[in-house]
Design an enzyme around this catalytic site. Sequence first.
Site, PDB file in Angstrom:
ATOM      1  N   ASP A  12      33.977  29.272  56.799  1.00 25.55           N
ATOM      2  CA  ASP A  12      33.743  27.947  57.380  1.00 25.55           C
ATOM      3  C   ASP A  12      34.790  27.770  58.478  1.00 25.55           C
ATOM      4  OD1 ASP A  12      36.098  27.283  56.108  1.00 25.55           O
ATOM      5  OD2 ASP A  12      35.277  25.602  54.952  1.00 25.55           O
ATOM      6  N   CYS A  69      37.390  30.372  53.398  1.00 21.10           N
ATOM      7  CA  CYS A  69      37.393  28.938  53.702  1.00 21.10           C
ATOM      8  C   CYS A  69      38.875  28.546  53.754  1.00 21.10           C
ATOM      9  CB  CYS A  69      36.582  28.154  52.671  1.00 21.10           C
ATOM     10  SG  CYS A  69      37.160  28.271  50.971  1.00 21.10           S
ATOM     11  N   THR A  71      40.904  27.525  51.335  1.00 26.16           N
ATOM     12  CA  THR A  71      41.655  28.040  50.187  1.00 26.16           C
ATOM     13  C   THR A  71      41.078  29.324  49.596  1.00 26.16           C
ATOM     14  OG1 THR A  71      40.232  26.712  48.771  1.00 26.16           O
ATOM     15  CG2 THR A  71      42.336  25.706  49.449  1.00 26.16           C
ATOM     16  N   HIS A 102      39.480  45.219  36.948  1.00 22.09           N
ATOM     17  CA  HIS A 102      39.030  44.668  35.664  1.00 22.09           C
ATOM     18  C   HIS A 102      37.722  43.891  35.756  1.00 22.09           C
ATOM     19  CE1 HIS A 102      43.179  44.778  33.430  1.00 22.09           C
ATOM     20  NE2 HIS A 102      42.846  45.934  33.983  1.00 22.09           N
ATOM     21  N   ASN A 103      37.480  43.218  36.883  1.00 22.10           N
ATOM     22  CA  ASN A 103      36.306  42.337  36.970  1.00 22.10           C
ATOM     23  C   ASN A 103      35.165  42.937  37.788  1.00 22.10           C
ATOM     24  OD1 ASN A 103      38.928  40.109  37.559  1.00 22.10           O
ATOM     25  ND2 ASN A 103      37.833  40.130  35.608  1.00 22.10           N
ATOM     26  N   ARG A 113      43.917  28.897  55.171  1.00 22.69           N
ATOM     27  CA  ARG A 113      45.076  28.006  55.254  1.00 22.69           C
ATOM     28  C   ARG A 113      46.222  28.492  54.382  1.00 22.69           C
ATOM     29  NH1 ARG A 113      41.224  22.669  54.968  1.00 22.69           N
ATOM     30  NH2 ARG A 113      40.840  22.517  57.200  1.00 22.69           N
ATOM     31  N   ARG A 136      36.479  49.213  28.486  1.00 26.24           N
ATOM     32  CA  ARG A 136      36.319  47.907  27.826  1.00 26.24           C
ATOM     33  C   ARG A 136      35.962  46.811  28.831  1.00 26.24           C
ATOM     34  NH1 ARG A 136      41.699  48.622  28.674  1.00 26.24           N
ATOM     35  NH2 ARG A 136      42.969  46.800  29.235  1.00 26.24           N
ATOM     36  N   HIS A 137      36.351  47.015  30.080  1.00 26.97           N
ATOM     37  CA  HIS A 137      36.037  46.000  31.096  1.00 26.97           C
ATOM     38  C   HIS A 137      34.545  45.995  31.435  1.00 26.97           C
ATOM     39  CE1 HIS A 137      40.258  45.398  31.393  1.00 26.97           C
ATOM     40  NE2 HIS A 137      40.448  46.674  31.691  1.00 26.97           N
ATOM     41  N   ARG A 140      32.666  43.615  29.241  1.00 29.13           N
ATOM     42  CA  ARG A 140      32.881  42.203  29.604  1.00 29.13           C
ATOM     43  C   ARG A 140      32.105  41.832  30.867  1.00 29.13           C
ATOM     44  NH1 ARG A 140      39.163  43.439  28.190  1.00 29.13           N
ATOM     45  NH2 ARG A 140      38.863  43.391  25.938  1.00 29.13           N
TER      46      ARG A 140
HETATM   47  C1  RB5 Z   1      37.426  22.357  54.466  1.00 23.87           C
HETATM   48  O1  RB5 Z   1      38.259  21.346  54.907  1.00 23.87           O
HETATM   49  C2  RB5 Z   1      37.899  22.865  53.104  1.00 23.87           C
HETATM   50  O2  RB5 Z   1      37.602  21.913  52.121  1.00 23.87           O
HETATM   51  C3  RB5 Z   1      37.241  24.190  52.781  1.00 23.87           C
HETATM   52  O3  RB5 Z   1      37.546  25.091  53.784  1.00 23.87           O
HETATM   53  C4  RB5 Z   1      37.652  24.887  51.500  1.00 23.87           C
HETATM   54  O4  RB5 Z   1      39.033  25.016  51.403  1.00 23.87           O
HETATM   55  C5  RB5 Z   1      37.018  24.443  50.279  1.00 23.87           C
HETATM   56  O5  RB5 Z   1      37.218  25.003  49.191  1.00 23.87           O
END
Ligand code: RB5
Length: 157
Positions: A12, A69, A71, A102-103, A113, A136-137, A140
């Site tokens: 995004d 995105c 985070t 593992h996953n 950010r 074992r993974h 799961r």
């Molecule tokens: C956008 O501002 C922000 O919410 C998005 O990029 C993201 O971090 C959502 O999880």
Amino acid sequence: MSRKLRIALGADHAGFALKERVRAYLQSKGIEVQDHGPAALERVDYPDYAERVAASVASRDADFGVLMCGTGLGVAIAANKVPGIRAATCNDTLSAYFARAHNDANVLAMGGRLTDEATARKIVDTWLTTEFEGGRHARRVEKIGLIDQNHHREKSL
Ligand code: RB5
């Protein structure tokens, strides 16, 4: 001869700059990149791009997905709604190692950010060089697949 690795990318606006850098890095490694956008910096909704990348991985058009995105959380939550997707938010290399080992995660999510370009390169390298350990993974991970199946069957009843 083994074929080129194919990676689907998406972001995004908060992940856009990192996506551009990750795309260039992957291409410099000879990896085939399918960029699902956005093509320019504009305010967009991350579920739209997460779904495109997840669909590409689920249908095996791509081997892995990389989503960004702000985070790495929202794109992973959205991508995990697509059956067969195991998206993991990794803003550090240790998470990336275990997500693969593992996953057997098939979509890497990072936060534009939270993660700078140098760290993102290390995360991507760890992701690409770490094999799923199985054993074992595997049991799961199979159970994760059963959750998909159980709940999609309920929906169609
Ligand atoms: C956008 O501002 C922000 O919410 C998005 O990029 C993201 O971090 C959502 O999880």
